[in-house]
Scaffold this active site. Structure first.
Site, PDB file in Angstrom:
ATOM      1  N   GLU A  58       0.848  -1.187   0.000  1.00 30.77           N
ATOM      2  CA  GLU A  58       0.000   0.000   0.000  1.00 30.77           C
ATOM      3  C   GLU A  58       0.891   1.247   0.000  1.00 30.77           C
ATOM      4  O   GLU A  58       1.915   1.285   0.696  1.00 30.77           O
ATOM      5  CB  GLU A  58      -0.896  -0.019   1.241  1.00 30.77           C
ATOM      6  N   LYS A 117     -10.226  -0.043  -1.143  1.00 31.53           N
ATOM      7  CA  LYS A 117     -10.125  -0.240   0.306  1.00 31.53           C
ATOM      8  C   LYS A 117     -11.371   0.286   1.016  1.00 31.53           C
ATOM      9  O   LYS A 117     -11.817   1.404   0.782  1.00 31.53           O
ATOM     10  CB  LYS A 117      -8.873   0.455   0.834  1.00 31.53           C
ATOM     11  N   CYS A 177      -4.428  -3.555   4.158  1.00 26.55           N
ATOM     12  CA  CYS A 177      -4.007  -2.993   5.440  1.00 26.55           C
ATOM     13  C   CYS A 177      -5.057  -3.129   6.555  1.00 26.55           C
ATOM     14  O   CYS A 177      -5.298  -4.218   7.055  1.00 26.55           O
ATOM     15  CB  CYS A 177      -3.601  -1.530   5.244  1.00 26.55           C
TER      16      CYS A 177
END
Length: 511
Positions: A76, A174, A207
């Protein structure tokens, strides 16, 4: 690059590459990159920053392909750097429009001149090296209508996948942002997957997603996904949420192969990359003490739900990357950590070589049985506490999460305020002969993870402990975590339960 030239280079390169995994092999070969980004968005042109890092990616793609890797994952923020502007007008020049994967476009073969340079470059890297490439970059999606932002576009933190031919085959936006001002969420969590020619279907997550139910647990429990690509820029927090610690705990709890590529900046609390094979633990890992970029490559056993293939012919684990478990303690460290807020915890100082205790916090009771070689009481030795918490914790950006924690944690001295801090290299750490922790959990929508950490900032080896669970009733689960050998240099050992039904509720304050 023109299509004819691209195809010619493809033939030249692939003739020298390692053999690809196939549908018949019991494993595939994965690569992840611990990557330290270059460029300064306050000085450099944003598009140049993307290309500077894409060009550095190419060396890792080439090395991974020469080693026979089937897939490579980058972190990321690796193309953009993690130091993004804070306002939408400043962010916008950094953004890239990304085609819908359903169109199966190949940016490497598009000569229209309309394809963003970074997409064309990365697609050609995948095509010319015949390898699946997973990258993360900030996306712009132009829009109109009532739900569209006033500036006419959605800004997303997005992962994309190129197949061996350079075709863009998957995209994931995300869902669980860690602050990230200026960026948008999709209305619901996207469920993004892609198939490969070696027979593995991957799920996609980014993440902070690993801490929540949607979409990453959905992928496993509803779609029976066994392998996940995971670009990450994790901010490590002691004593329970350092990068490799939480990722390995999650991978083991759900028995999922996890390919985690970390953004490297130890002084900013970022870093940590690994390839995890579910209950087998990590097969390649790095948690650098200073800024670096490193390629990890390992064979990964193919899974079917509930089974793993480590005993199948051909699987040999990590190919060439050490696990760094016993690195020297005198290496200068740039690594910093956040520290958990431990005031709401119930804790008890470990004061004898044999301690049996039940400790409770808000209706959660944990049974501890701890035996050590000794309990030093001098200023040159670390102390340990039993710690229990049952409640809701806050995160940066306003999100909250329900947790139950039962653990042994290290402290620099006898005070609670010294716990959850890096233990000084001058401090002596006691040896634990045995640790047993047991709880009864009544939560249904939850997962129970081992949370272990040594002073190497890596978890215990998976053969050093056992985590078992059994259903006592339809609504009550008994969880037992225990060591199986002597443990030295311990920072954390415990059960970390995520209670998803409590997410979003007000956090628990100290009483």
């Amino acid at each position: 690059m023109a299509p004819r030239a691209a195809i010619g280079l493809l033939l030249l390169v692939t003739s020298c590459l390692g053999k690809h995994s196939s549908l018949k092999t019991s494993y595939y070969t994965a690569a992840v990159v611990e990557y330290s980004a270059v460029g300064n968005l306050s000085v450099d042109d944003p598009k140049q920053v993307l290309m500077m890092n894409a060009e550095r990616y190419l060396g890792h793609v080439s090395e991974a392909a020469r080693s026979g890797a089937d897939i490579i994952v980058f972190p990321e923020c690796g193309l953009s750097t993690i130091h993004l502007p804070q306002t939408r007008p400043e962010i916008r020049p950094l953004l890239t429009p990304i085609p819908d994967p359903i169109q199966l476009k190949n940016p490497c073969l598009d000569s229209s001149g309309e394809v963003p340079e970074v997409l064309s470059f990365l697609a050609c890297a995948a095509r010319n090296h015949s390898i699946y490439v997973v990258v993360n970059l900030p996306e712009i999606a132009h829009c109109a209508g009532a739900d569209c932002p006033s500036d006419g576009a959605f800004f997303y933190n997005t992962d994309i996948v190129f197949d061996r031919s350079g075709t863009l085959i998957a995209r994931y936006r995300k869902y669980n942002l860690f602050g990230e001002p200026g960026f948008n969420l999709t209305s619901t969590a996207e469920i993004s997957t892609f198939n490969t020619d070696f027979g593995v279907r991957f799920g996609m997550a980014t993440c902070f997603d690993i801490y929540f139910h949607d979409p990453i647990v959905q992928l496993v429990q509803e779609l029976e996904i066994t392998d996940i690509v995971f670009p990450v820029a994790w901010f490590s927090e002691l004593p329970f949420l350092t990068a490799i610690q939480i990722q390995e705990g999650w991978s083991r709890a759900l028995d999922v192969n996890l390919l985690a590529s970390g953004y490297d900046d130890p002084a900013n609390r970022n870093g940590g990359s690994a390839i995890y094979a579910g209950k087998l633990g990590r097969v390649a890992a790095t948690m650098p003490l200073s800024k670096t970029s490193k390629l990890l490559i390992s064979q990964v056993p193919k899974k079917t739900r509930g089974l793993f293939g480590n005993n199948s012919p051909g699987f040999s684990g990590s190919t060439n990357i050490p696990l760094e478990q016993n690195r020297p303690s005198n290496i200068p460290s740039e690594r910093l950590f956040f520290t958990d807020y431990l005031a709401p915890y119930t804790t008890q100082l470990l004061e004898t070589t044999a301690t049996r205790a039940e400790l409770c916090n808000r209706e959660l009771c944990c049974q501890f049985d701890v035996r050590t070689e000794g309990i030093p009481r001098d200023p040159y030795s670390a102390s340990y506490r039993l710690a229990v918490f049952n409640g809701i914790r806050p995160f940066f950006g306003g999100k909250t999460g329900g947790i139950q924690v039962c653990a042994v944690i290290s402290c620099n001295n006898m005070s609670l305020s010294s716990c959850g801090q890096p233990i000084s290299t001058t401090k002596k750490l006691t040896t634990f002969k045995f640790i047993s922790i047991q709880i009864n959990s009544s939560r249904v929508n939850s997962i129970h993870m081992p949370s272990t950490l040594l002073k190497s900032i890596l978890p215990l080896d998976v053969d050093s402990y056992e985590l078992t669970s059994r259903n006592v009733t339809d609504k009550l689960t008994h969880i037992h975590l225990r060591t199986t050998k002597n443990i030295r240099n311990l920072w954390t050992f415990g059960i970390y339960t995520r209670e998803y039904d409590l997410d979003g509720l007000p956090f628990t304050a100290a009483t």
